[in-house]
Design an enzyme around this catalytic site. Structure first.
Site, PDB file in Angstrom:
ATOM      1  CD  GLN A 103      -6.137   8.279  -1.309  1.00  0.00           C
ATOM      2  OE1 GLN A 103      -5.762   7.707  -2.321  1.00  0.00           O
ATOM      3  NE2 GLN A 103      -5.305   8.589  -0.320  1.00  0.00           N
ATOM      4  CB  CYS A 135      -2.705   6.750   3.741  1.00  0.00           C
ATOM      5  SG  CYS A 135      -4.143   6.978   2.700  1.00  0.00           S
ATOM      6  CG  LEU A 136      -1.271  10.649  -0.931  1.00  0.00           C
ATOM      7  CD1 LEU A 136      -1.873  10.754  -2.319  1.00  0.00           C
ATOM      8  CD2 LEU A 136      -0.057  11.541  -0.791  1.00  0.00           C
ATOM      9  N   GLY A 174       0.287   5.499  -5.413  1.00  0.00           N
ATOM     10  CA  GLY A 174      -1.082   5.247  -5.833  1.00  0.00           C
ATOM     11  C   GLY A 174      -2.018   6.303  -5.279  1.00  0.00           C
ATOM     12  CG  HIS A 220      -8.274   4.697  -0.344  1.00  0.00           C
ATOM     13  ND1 HIS A 220      -8.463   5.393   0.821  1.00  0.00           N
ATOM     14  CD2 HIS A 220      -6.921   4.642  -0.533  1.00  0.00           C
ATOM     15  CE1 HIS A 220      -7.279   5.751   1.318  1.00  0.00           C
ATOM     16  NE2 HIS A 220      -6.325   5.307   0.518  1.00  0.00           N
ATOM     17  CG  HIS A 269      -2.906   1.680   0.495  1.00  0.00           C
ATOM     18  ND1 HIS A 269      -2.353   1.882   1.747  1.00  0.00           N
ATOM     19  CD2 HIS A 269      -3.433   2.882   0.130  1.00  0.00           C
ATOM     20  CE1 HIS A 269      -2.554   3.137   2.114  1.00  0.00           C
ATOM     21  NE2 HIS A 269      -3.192   3.775   1.151  1.00  0.00           N
ATOM     22  CD  GLU A 270      -3.825   3.826  -3.626  1.00  0.00           C
ATOM     23  OE1 GLU A 270      -4.836   4.495  -3.339  1.00  0.00           O
ATOM     24  OE2 GLU A 270      -2.706   4.076  -3.149  1.00  0.00           O
TER      25      GLU A 270
END
Lengths: 165, 170
Positions: free
Chosen positions: A49, A94-95, A44, A140, A136-137
Protein backbone atom coordinates in the site's frame (compact mmCIF):
# COMPACT_ATOMS: atom_id res chain seq x y z
CA UNK A 1 4.70 7.64 3.30
CA UNK A 2 2.12 8.12 0.59
CA UNK A 3 -0.61 5.53 0.21
CA UNK A 4 -1.15 4.10 -3.25
CA UNK A 5 -4.80 4.29 -4.22
CA UNK A 6 -6.64 2.22 -6.78
CA UNK A 7 -6.68 2.30 -9.86
CA UNK A 8 -2.91 2.36 -9.39
CA UNK A 9 -1.98 -1.02 -10.90
CA UNK A 10 0.93 -1.46 -8.50
CA UNK A 11 -1.66 -2.53 -5.92
CA UNK A 12 -2.35 -5.60 -8.06
CA UNK A 13 1.27 -6.69 -7.89
CA UNK A 14 2.58 -9.74 -6.01
CA UNK A 15 4.91 -9.02 -3.07
CA UNK A 16 8.06 -11.00 -2.41
CA UNK A 17 9.15 -12.74 0.78
CA UNK A 18 11.49 -10.92 3.12
CA UNK A 19 14.87 -12.67 2.90
CA UNK A 20 16.50 -11.11 5.92
CA UNK A 21 15.21 -8.81 8.61
CA UNK A 22 17.85 -6.13 8.26
CA UNK A 23 18.12 -2.46 9.15
CA UNK A 24 16.40 -1.41 5.99
CA UNK A 25 13.33 -3.57 6.68
CA UNK A 26 13.16 -2.43 10.30
CA UNK A 27 13.25 1.21 9.38
CA UNK A 28 10.62 0.56 6.72
CA UNK A 29 8.38 -1.14 9.31
CA UNK A 30 8.72 1.89 11.55
CA UNK A 31 7.59 4.17 8.76
CA UNK A 32 4.78 1.82 7.78
CA UNK A 33 3.42 1.99 11.31
CA UNK A 34 3.64 5.79 11.28
CA UNK A 35 1.65 5.79 8.07
CA UNK A 36 -1.00 3.44 9.51
CA UNK A 37 -1.61 5.47 12.65
CA UNK A 38 -1.69 8.77 10.78
CA UNK A 39 -4.52 7.47 8.59
CA UNK A 40 -8.19 7.54 9.57
CA UNK A 41 -8.61 4.68 12.04
CA UNK A 42 -6.88 1.95 10.07
CA UNK A 43 -6.60 -1.37 11.93
CA UNK A 44 -4.04 -2.63 9.46
CA UNK A 45 -1.71 -1.76 6.65
CA UNK A 46 0.29 -3.78 4.14
CA UNK A 47 3.67 -2.91 2.64
CA UNK A 48 2.44 -2.75 -0.99
CA UNK A 49 0.00 0.00 0.00
CA UNK A 50 3.03 2.26 0.33
CA UNK A 51 4.77 1.02 -2.79
CA UNK A 52 7.05 -1.53 -1.09
CA UNK A 53 6.56 -5.03 -2.42
CA UNK A 54 7.74 -7.23 0.42
CA UNK A 55 5.55 -9.50 2.52
CA UNK A 56 5.09 -7.29 5.57
CA UNK A 57 1.83 -6.24 7.22
CA UNK A 58 0.81 -4.62 10.48
CA UNK A 59 -2.47 -5.48 12.20
CA UNK A 60 -3.80 -4.07 15.45
CA UNK A 61 -7.46 -4.37 16.42
CA UNK A 62 -6.83 -3.81 20.12
CA UNK A 63 -8.18 -0.27 20.14
CA UNK A 64 -11.70 -0.79 18.84
CA UNK A 65 -14.54 1.27 20.29
CA UNK A 66 -16.27 -2.01 21.03
CA UNK A 67 -13.48 -4.43 22.05
CA UNK A 68 -12.93 -7.59 19.99
CA UNK A 69 -10.74 -10.68 20.54
CA UNK A 70 -7.21 -9.78 19.61
CA UNK A 71 -3.50 -10.54 19.83
CA UNK A 72 -2.51 -6.91 20.28
CA UNK A 73 -0.23 -5.08 17.92
CA UNK A 74 1.29 -7.47 15.37
CA UNK A 75 4.07 -6.86 12.91
CA UNK A 76 3.91 -9.79 10.52
CA UNK A 77 6.73 -10.70 8.22
CA UNK A 78 6.16 -13.45 5.63
CA UNK A 79 2.77 -14.34 7.11
CA UNK A 80 1.09 -17.48 5.91
CA UNK A 81 -2.43 -18.69 6.62
CA UNK A 82 -2.40 -22.45 7.18
CA UNK A 83 -6.03 -23.14 8.07
CA UNK A 84 -9.42 -21.56 7.46
CA UNK A 85 -12.73 -22.23 9.20
CA UNK A 86 -16.24 -20.85 8.87
CA UNK A 87 -17.47 -17.88 6.89
CA UNK A 88 -18.81 -14.52 7.84
CA UNK A 89 -19.87 -11.40 6.02
CA UNK A 90 -18.56 -8.03 7.10
CA UNK A 91 -18.21 -4.46 5.89
CA UNK A 92 -14.77 -3.38 4.74
CA UNK A 93 -13.07 -0.26 3.58
CA UNK A 94 -9.46 0.35 2.61
CA UNK A 95 -6.90 3.15 2.80
CA UNK A 96 -6.20 2.42 -0.87
CA UNK A 97 -9.87 2.76 -1.87
CA UNK A 98 -11.13 5.99 -0.29
CA UNK A 99 -14.81 6.73 0.16
CA UNK A 100 -16.10 3.26 -0.62
CA UNK A 101 -17.12 0.36 1.61
CA UNK A 102 -18.57 -3.02 0.73
CA UNK A 103 -19.54 -6.43 2.04
CA UNK A 104 -16.91 -9.14 1.92
CA UNK A 105 -17.03 -12.80 2.95
CA UNK A 106 -14.03 -13.97 4.97
CA UNK A 107 -13.12 -17.05 6.96
CA UNK A 108 -14.28 -16.63 10.54
CA UNK A 109 -11.27 -18.37 12.07
CA UNK A 110 -7.78 -18.74 10.71
CA UNK A 111 -4.49 -20.24 11.79
CA UNK A 112 -1.38 -18.55 10.61
CA UNK A 113 2.31 -18.23 11.19
CA UNK A 114 4.61 -15.29 10.70
CA UNK A 115 7.90 -13.81 11.82
CA UNK A 116 7.96 -10.77 14.04
CA UNK A 117 10.52 -7.99 13.64
CA UNK A 118 13.02 -9.83 15.85
CA UNK A 119 12.82 -12.93 13.67
CA UNK A 120 10.79 -15.02 16.13
CA UNK A 121 8.21 -17.35 14.63
CA UNK A 122 4.64 -17.01 15.84
CA UNK A 123 1.79 -19.41 15.29
CA UNK A 124 -1.57 -18.00 16.20
CA UNK A 125 -5.27 -18.57 15.81
CA UNK A 126 -7.32 -15.49 15.08
CA UNK A 127 -11.07 -15.14 14.83
CA UNK A 128 -13.78 -12.64 14.00
CA UNK A 129 -12.80 -9.07 13.31
CA UNK A 130 -9.09 -9.71 13.84
CA UNK A 131 -9.17 -12.65 11.41
CA UNK A 132 -10.93 -10.40 8.91
CA UNK A 133 -8.29 -7.68 9.29
CA UNK A 134 -5.46 -10.19 8.81
CA UNK A 135 -7.07 -11.67 5.69
CA UNK A 136 -7.66 -8.18 4.29
CA UNK A 137 -4.00 -7.22 4.76
CA UNK A 138 -2.59 -10.53 3.51
CA UNK A 139 -4.67 -10.14 0.36
CA UNK A 140 -2.67 -6.99 -0.41
CA UNK A 141 0.51 -9.10 -0.51
CA UNK A 142 -1.07 -11.15 -3.30
CA UNK A 143 -2.29 -8.12 -5.23
CA UNK A 144 -5.89 -8.57 -4.13
CA UNK A 145 -8.21 -5.81 -2.94
CA UNK A 146 -11.51 -6.22 -1.14
CA UNK A 147 -13.05 -5.10 -4.44
CA UNK A 148 -12.00 -8.51 -5.79
CA UNK A 149 -14.20 -10.18 -3.18
CA UNK A 150 -17.16 -7.84 -3.12
CA UNK A 151 -20.64 -9.24 -2.66
CA UNK A 152 -23.89 -7.34 -2.95
CA UNK A 153 -24.82 -5.06 -0.10
CA UNK A 154 -28.30 -6.39 -0.32
CA UNK A 155 -27.42 -10.06 -0.10
CA UNK A 156 -26.80 -10.08 3.64
CA UNK A 157 -30.44 -10.44 4.53
CA UNK A 158 -29.90 -12.19 7.83
CA UNK A 159 -26.76 -12.39 9.84
CA UNK A 160 -26.14 -15.81 11.23
CA UNK A 161 -25.11 -14.62 14.65
CA UNK A 162 -26.86 -12.92 17.48
CA UNK A 163 -30.27 -14.56 17.49
CA UNK A 164 -31.24 -12.51 20.48
CA UNK A 165 -34.90 -11.93 20.93
CA UNK B 1 -20.69 20.53 -15.57
CA UNK B 2 -23.71 20.07 -13.42
CA UNK B 3 -25.23 17.07 -11.72
CA UNK B 4 -28.84 15.94 -12.00
CA UNK B 5 -30.83 13.16 -10.42
CA UNK B 6 -33.00 11.17 -12.81
CA UNK B 7 -35.86 8.97 -11.70
CA UNK B 8 -37.38 6.60 -14.23
CA UNK B 9 -40.36 4.41 -13.49
CA UNK B 10 -42.59 2.16 -15.55
CA UNK B 11 -43.61 -1.42 -16.17
CA UNK B 12 -40.51 -3.61 -16.10
CA UNK B 13 -39.20 -4.97 -19.37
CA UNK B 14 -35.88 -6.24 -20.66
CA UNK B 15 -33.38 -3.66 -21.86
CA UNK B 16 -34.37 -0.51 -19.99
CA UNK B 17 -31.06 0.01 -18.17
CA UNK B 18 -29.01 -0.60 -21.31
CA UNK B 19 -31.15 1.73 -23.45
CA UNK B 20 -31.12 4.57 -20.92
CA UNK B 21 -27.44 4.41 -20.03
CA UNK B 22 -26.39 4.04 -23.66
CA UNK B 23 -28.34 7.15 -24.64
CA UNK B 24 -26.75 9.11 -21.79
CA UNK B 25 -23.27 7.82 -22.63
CA UNK B 26 -23.62 8.83 -26.28
CA UNK B 27 -24.38 12.38 -25.14
CA UNK B 28 -21.25 12.47 -22.94
CA UNK B 29 -23.21 12.26 -19.73
CA UNK B 30 -21.38 10.59 -16.89
CA UNK B 31 -23.07 8.25 -14.40
CA UNK B 32 -22.09 8.55 -10.77
CA UNK B 33 -24.36 6.51 -8.52
CA UNK B 34 -27.25 4.41 -9.75
CA UNK B 35 -29.74 2.24 -7.97
CA UNK B 36 -32.34 0.10 -9.66
CA UNK B 37 -35.13 -1.82 -8.07
CA UNK B 38 -38.07 -3.88 -9.06
CA UNK B 39 -41.20 -3.50 -6.96
CA UNK B 40 -43.72 -6.07 -8.06
CA UNK B 41 -43.52 -5.87 -11.83
CA UNK B 42 -42.69 -2.18 -11.67
CA UNK B 43 -39.29 -0.93 -12.66
CA UNK B 44 -37.61 2.02 -10.97
CA UNK B 45 -34.15 3.46 -11.29
CA UNK B 46 -32.47 6.53 -9.90
CA UNK B 47 -29.31 7.87 -11.53
CA UNK B 48 -26.98 10.67 -10.55
CA UNK B 49 -25.71 12.06 -13.82
CA UNK B 50 -23.01 14.64 -14.45
CA UNK B 51 -23.46 16.54 -17.71
CA UNK B 52 -22.84 19.81 -19.52
CA UNK B 53 -25.19 22.64 -18.56
CA UNK B 54 -26.66 22.83 -22.03
CA UNK B 55 -27.61 19.15 -22.30
CA UNK B 56 -31.34 18.60 -22.18
CA UNK B 57 -31.77 15.24 -20.45
CA UNK B 58 -35.50 15.18 -21.12
CA UNK B 59 -34.77 15.50 -24.79
CA UNK B 60 -32.01 12.86 -24.75
CA UNK B 61 -34.32 10.29 -23.16
CA UNK B 62 -37.65 11.31 -24.68
CA UNK B 63 -37.73 8.69 -27.40
CA UNK B 64 -36.75 5.84 -25.08
CA UNK B 65 -39.33 6.94 -22.55
CA UNK B 66 -41.99 7.04 -25.25
CA UNK B 67 -41.06 3.64 -26.69
CA UNK B 68 -40.74 1.92 -23.33
CA UNK B 69 -43.56 3.82 -21.66
CA UNK B 70 -41.43 5.21 -18.82
CA UNK B 71 -42.01 8.26 -16.68
CA UNK B 72 -38.96 10.46 -16.28
CA UNK B 73 -38.48 12.93 -13.48
CA UNK B 74 -35.40 15.15 -13.16
CA UNK B 75 -34.14 17.00 -10.10
CA UNK B 76 -31.05 19.06 -9.43
CA UNK B 77 -28.49 17.19 -7.36
CA UNK B 78 -28.38 18.13 -3.69
CA UNK B 79 -25.05 19.29 -2.21
CA UNK B 80 -22.44 17.11 -3.89
CA UNK B 81 -19.66 17.82 -1.40
CA UNK B 82 -21.16 15.86 1.46
CA UNK B 83 -19.23 12.70 2.28
CA UNK B 84 -21.05 9.39 2.05
CA UNK B 85 -22.48 8.55 5.46
CA UNK B 86 -21.17 5.28 6.88
CA UNK B 87 -23.85 3.12 8.48
CA UNK B 88 -22.95 1.74 11.91
CA UNK B 89 -26.02 -0.38 12.59
CA UNK B 90 -28.12 -2.87 10.71
CA UNK B 91 -31.64 -3.85 11.68
CA UNK B 92 -33.51 -6.85 10.35
CA UNK B 93 -37.19 -7.30 11.00
CA UNK B 94 -39.51 -10.11 10.06
CA UNK B 95 -42.89 -11.47 11.01
CA UNK B 96 -46.36 -12.42 9.81
CA UNK B 97 -47.41 -9.63 7.50
CA UNK B 98 -49.70 -6.97 8.91
CA UNK B 99 -50.16 -3.27 8.45
CA UNK B 100 -47.86 -0.87 10.24
CA UNK B 101 -44.63 -2.84 10.72
CA UNK B 102 -42.41 -0.29 8.97
CA UNK B 103 -44.10 2.66 10.62
CA UNK B 104 -43.89 1.13 14.07
CA UNK B 105 -40.26 0.09 13.86
CA UNK B 106 -38.90 3.15 12.08
CA UNK B 107 -40.79 5.57 14.33
CA UNK B 108 -39.37 3.93 17.44
CA UNK B 109 -35.88 3.93 15.93
CA UNK B 110 -36.10 7.52 14.71
CA UNK B 111 -37.01 8.67 18.20
CA UNK B 112 -34.05 6.71 19.55
CA UNK B 113 -31.68 8.53 17.20
CA UNK B 114 -31.50 6.37 14.08
CA UNK B 115 -30.79 8.07 10.80
CA UNK B 116 -31.82 5.57 8.08
CA UNK B 117 -29.41 5.31 5.14
CA UNK B 118 -30.74 2.25 3.37
CA UNK B 119 -34.02 0.39 3.64
CA UNK B 120 -35.57 -2.49 1.82
CA UNK B 121 -38.72 -4.44 2.53
CA UNK B 122 -40.33 -7.40 0.85
CA UNK B 123 -43.15 -9.86 1.26
CA UNK B 124 -42.54 -13.59 1.08
CA UNK B 125 -44.27 -16.71 2.32
CA UNK B 126 -47.52 -17.91 0.80
CA UNK B 127 -50.58 -15.96 -0.27
CA UNK B 128 -52.63 -16.97 2.72
CA UNK B 129 -49.71 -16.69 5.18
CA UNK B 130 -47.52 -13.85 3.96
CA UNK B 131 -44.41 -12.81 5.89
CA UNK B 132 -42.92 -9.38 5.91
CA UNK B 133 -39.16 -8.84 5.85
CA UNK B 134 -37.37 -5.54 6.30
CA UNK B 135 -33.67 -4.77 6.40
CA UNK B 136 -32.29 -1.37 7.07
CA UNK B 137 -28.99 0.30 7.75
CA UNK B 138 -28.33 3.57 9.47
CA UNK B 139 -26.38 5.73 11.82
CA UNK B 140 -27.07 5.55 15.53
CA UNK B 141 -26.76 9.21 16.43
CA UNK B 142 -27.64 8.59 20.09
CA UNK B 143 -25.69 5.37 20.44
CA UNK B 144 -26.62 1.77 19.81
CA UNK B 145 -27.95 1.12 23.29
CA UNK B 146 -30.64 3.73 22.75
CA UNK B 147 -31.78 1.82 19.65
CA UNK B 148 -31.71 -1.55 21.41
CA UNK B 149 -33.82 -0.14 24.25
CA UNK B 150 -36.33 1.22 21.79
CA UNK B 151 -36.57 -2.16 20.06
CA UNK B 152 -36.87 -4.01 23.38
CA UNK B 153 -39.80 -1.77 24.24
CA UNK B 154 -41.63 -2.66 21.03
CA UNK B 155 -43.10 -5.74 22.71
CA UNK B 156 -44.50 -6.97 19.50
CA UNK B 157 -45.37 -9.90 17.30
CA UNK B 158 -42.38 -9.26 15.03
CA UNK B 159 -38.78 -10.45 15.28
CA UNK B 160 -36.25 -7.65 15.39
CA UNK B 161 -32.47 -7.97 15.35
CA UNK B 162 -30.05 -5.14 15.80
CA UNK B 163 -26.42 -5.61 14.80
CA UNK B 164 -23.50 -3.27 14.84
CA UNK B 165 -21.76 -2.73 11.51
CA UNK B 166 -18.12 -2.67 12.40
CA UNK B 167 -16.48 -1.40 9.23
CA UNK B 168 -12.91 -2.60 8.86
CA UNK B 169 -10.40 -0.14 7.49
CA UNK B 170 -7.12 -1.54 6.39
Amino acid sequence: MDILTYPDQRLKQLSESVESIDKEILSFIHELEQTRVSGPGAVGIAAPQVNFFKRVVIVDVSNMRKPVDNHGHMIMINPEITDWEGMDMGREGCLSIPDFTGNVIRAEKIKLNYLDETGNTHEIEASGFEARAIQHELDHLDGLLFLDRLVSRRSDLFKRKNYKK
Amino acid sequence: MKCSVLTLVGADQAGIVAAVTDALYKQDCSLAQASMMRLGANFAIMLRVAHDEEKDLHNILSEICKNMNLHLHIDEDVNTDVLKPDPDVQVTVYGADRNGIVAQVTSALAEAGLNIIDLETDIGGTKDKPIYVMTLEGQATKGIESLQNALDDLNSDIEVNLDEINTLRG
